[in-house]
Write an enzyme that holds these catalytic residues in place. Sequence first.
Site, PDB file in Angstrom:
ATOM      1  N   LYS A  51       0.840  -1.200   0.000  1.00 52.03           N
ATOM      2  CA  LYS A  51       0.000   0.000   0.000  1.00 52.03           C
ATOM      3  C   LYS A  51       0.878   1.253   0.000  1.00 52.03           C
ATOM      4  CE  LYS A  51      -0.381  -0.270   5.069  1.00 52.03           C
ATOM      5  NZ  LYS A  51      -1.224  -0.773   6.174  1.00 52.03           N
ATOM      6  N   TYR A 272      14.155  30.327   9.039  1.00 49.67           N
ATOM      7  CA  TYR A 272      12.869  30.985   9.318  1.00 49.67           C
ATOM      8  C   TYR A 272      12.697  31.236  10.811  1.00 49.67           C
ATOM      9  CZ  TYR A 272      10.717  30.347   4.673  1.00 49.67           C
ATOM     10  OH  TYR A 272      10.391  30.422   3.352  1.00 49.67           O
TER      11      TYR A 272
HETATM   12  C1  LIG Z   1      -0.524  -1.773   6.876  1.00 54.85           C
HETATM   13  C2  LIG Z   1      -1.150  -3.066   7.231  1.00 54.85           C
HETATM   14  C3  LIG Z   1      -0.375  -4.235   7.341  1.00 54.85           C
HETATM   15  C4  LIG Z   1       1.128  -4.212   7.313  1.00 54.85           C
HETATM   16  O1  LIG Z   1       1.605  -3.744   8.564  1.00 54.85           O
HETATM   17  P1  LIG Z   1       3.165  -3.672   8.920  1.00 54.85           P
HETATM   18  O2  LIG Z   1       3.187  -3.243  10.320  1.00 54.85           O
HETATM   19  O3  LIG Z   1       3.743  -2.665   7.985  1.00 54.85           O
HETATM   20  O4  LIG Z   1       3.721  -5.027   8.694  1.00 54.85           O
HETATM   21  C5  LIG Z   1      -1.036  -5.442   7.520  1.00 54.85           C
HETATM   22  N1  LIG Z   1      -2.387  -5.495   7.613  1.00 54.85           N
HETATM   23  C6  LIG Z   1      -3.154  -4.382   7.542  1.00 54.85           C
HETATM   24  C7  LIG Z   1      -4.625  -4.513   7.680  1.00 54.85           C
HETATM   25  C8  LIG Z   1      -2.574  -3.145   7.363  1.00 54.85           C
HETATM   26  O5  LIG Z   1      -3.341  -2.038   7.322  1.00 54.85           O
END
Ligand SMILES: *Cc1c(COP(=O)(O)O)cnc(C)c1O
Length: 377
Positions: A51, A272
């Site tokens: 993702k 800044y």
């Molecule tokens: C993002 C996510 C993962 C992966 O999690 P990690 O901690 O990066 O291994 C797995 N399952 C779901 C539902 C997620 O949203």
Amino acid sequence: MDGVARMNPAPARQRQAGATGYLTIDLAAISRNYEVIAAAVAPVKAAAVVKADAYGLGADRVAPALYRSGCRDFFVAQFGEAESLRPQLEADARIYVLNGLQPGAEIACAEAGIIPVLNSMEQYKRWKSTALAQGRILPAVLQFDTGMSRLGIPPEDRAAFATELAQSSAVEIRFIMSHLASADETDNGQNAQQLAEIRKIAAEFPQFGVSFANSGGVFLGADYHGILTRAGIAVYGGALTAGQSNPMQPVVRLDVAVVQTRTVPPGTLIGYGGTHAAKSEMRLATLAAGYADGLPRCLGDRGAVYYAGVRLPIVGRVSMDSVTIDITALPPGTLTLGSLVEVLGPHQTLEDLAKSAGTISYEILTGLGHRYHRDYL
Ligand SMILES: *Cc1c(COP(=O)(O)O)cnc(C)c1O
């Protein structure tokens, strides 16, 4: 810091004309990390979570590399991500959408052969209607909430689902899943609570296998593995468990170019808001990356970068496109226009940078942005 020494520290590369930063992404390390996870959970299958553009590293490069390492199950968060990924992978790769579908995306999802994770009765009903309208059986995964209160079917809807699934076969449930809220903390009691809850659910839906573990869950033990694990951050070299040594190989290296150097007398204000006044004569370098490139603004007067192992503190606020560092510790003339300093690499891991920014590796990775020249190894 485990594993850091194994990454080639030399930014030996073809310089790209005009590039102000180099993000090096080690696809071989990604593959090795995946293989370590796959071996740890075998014979259970290991999916990969890709993702948010594979945690910012480029799903179009990362997912095919994982496929070549044997991965066949890929999770994204949103349908648009799945649509982009579909043509990058062979037909036997399965792509799941964790957030499920927004109303109106059902037909496109069915046509593309993408598998939604259904989180509610409403998402299920819409998917079922699509299946009935198309006169075919459509695949899905059902997610249950086991205590994170984020996504998934709540306990009070489970009986209705059990009744529904006994009556209709328009939707083919591939497996059921849930997500751990605290898997990175091995001794957090929430893990055992969620495990007890998913076992209850598995008993209510005995016809389906369970997917449960994220990266942290993989290393909580076989109780958490079910039939399919879903590691994300570990594949990208992130630490699995807070505060413990990291068995994963580093995947990213980030070097950023110097734009300008100067020497300032005591009392000079830097950046800044003039928040930093030089206490004595200082030599400064301005780097060509700022918060728009994923250097969190809160690193102002807190974070550092490295050159040849020497720590160079960030002074003053981080700007959108630049940041100023104190290079007084280096011999004069060491850094000039175009010199590269290390933001992520052997001297500063993802976890180190995340810690100094008060955040987590996930946020650093996904924020790296698209202005760096990317090299895939
Ligand atoms: C993002 C996510 C993962 C992966 O999690 P990690 O901690 O990066 O291994 C797995 N399952 C779901 C539902 C997620 O949203």
